[in-house]
Design an enzyme around this catalytic site. Sequence first.
Site, PDB file in Angstrom:
ATOM      1  N   CYS A  86      -6.005   6.556  -2.078  1.00 57.92           N
ATOM      2  CA  CYS A  86      -5.641   5.752  -3.254  1.00 57.92           C
ATOM      3  C   CYS A  86      -6.748   5.818  -4.321  1.00 57.92           C
ATOM      4  O   CYS A  86      -6.900   6.829  -4.981  1.00 57.92           O
ATOM      5  CB  CYS A  86      -5.296   4.328  -2.841  1.00 57.92           C
ATOM      6  N   HIS A 174      -1.231   4.928   1.132  1.00 56.92           N
ATOM      7  CA  HIS A 174      -2.109   4.301   2.128  1.00 56.92           C
ATOM      8  C   HIS A 174      -1.655   4.673   3.545  1.00 56.92           C
ATOM      9  O   HIS A 174      -0.748   4.043   4.093  1.00 56.92           O
ATOM     10  CB  HIS A 174      -2.096   2.778   1.965  1.00 56.92           C
ATOM     11  N   GLU A 176      -3.181   4.063   6.224  1.00 51.65           N
ATOM     12  CA  GLU A 176      -3.682   3.090   7.200  1.00 51.65           C
ATOM     13  C   GLU A 176      -2.730   1.922   7.430  1.00 51.65           C
ATOM     14  O   GLU A 176      -2.866   1.204   8.421  1.00 51.65           O
ATOM     15  CB  GLU A 176      -5.070   2.573   6.778  1.00 51.65           C
TER      16      GLU A 176
END
Length: 207
Positions: A86, A174, A176
Amino acid sequence: MFETNSSMAEKIIILDFGSQVTQLIGRRLRELNVYCEIYPFNKVPSMDGDVKGVILSGSPCSVRDANAPQIDLSGIKGKYPLLGICYGAQYLAHKFGGEVEGSLAREYGRAMLAVKDMESPLFQGVTPHSQVWMSHGDTIARLPEGGKVIASTESVSNAAFRIEGEPTYAVQFHPEVFHTTEGSRILGNFALGICGCKGDWTPESFI
């Protein structure tokens, strides 16, 4: 005679630009049995032989802000495997000859990732059209020097890129977070594949 845990020496450094989900990057890596350490972006540790790779986190800031977090990557980029997430991806574009612009509308929520380069080490075994999670107000309008697109979404053409000739990768989404359905595989491709971590670290070995 005790055996030392050689994998204990291996680590990935996560440089935190203030994202609310930076700790999740660490958690995902630990789930992959990879040891990692998180540092503020302005407290980069010494890059010793134990470091296998570096991840740049997201941030609530824009790279276009006058007071945006800055980091000296001269000892890292091109020398270690590097993954920008990001803000980290936008920083790599902004700092190395690309261009970041404000999006007409904030890109927030689920998107379908179209992998353009199925040979890319970052996307090995990833479904060509998997769900990812976007959360950004800027967009990468022009890739940095040597940048090649490796994935896009319907509204984000430069959703992921690599730098030719070096192990530098960047994703606008993202990996994660839970809503990126194959995020752990993408992070595993980076940590285990690109960085070459063994994936045999456990919390017990640390204790």
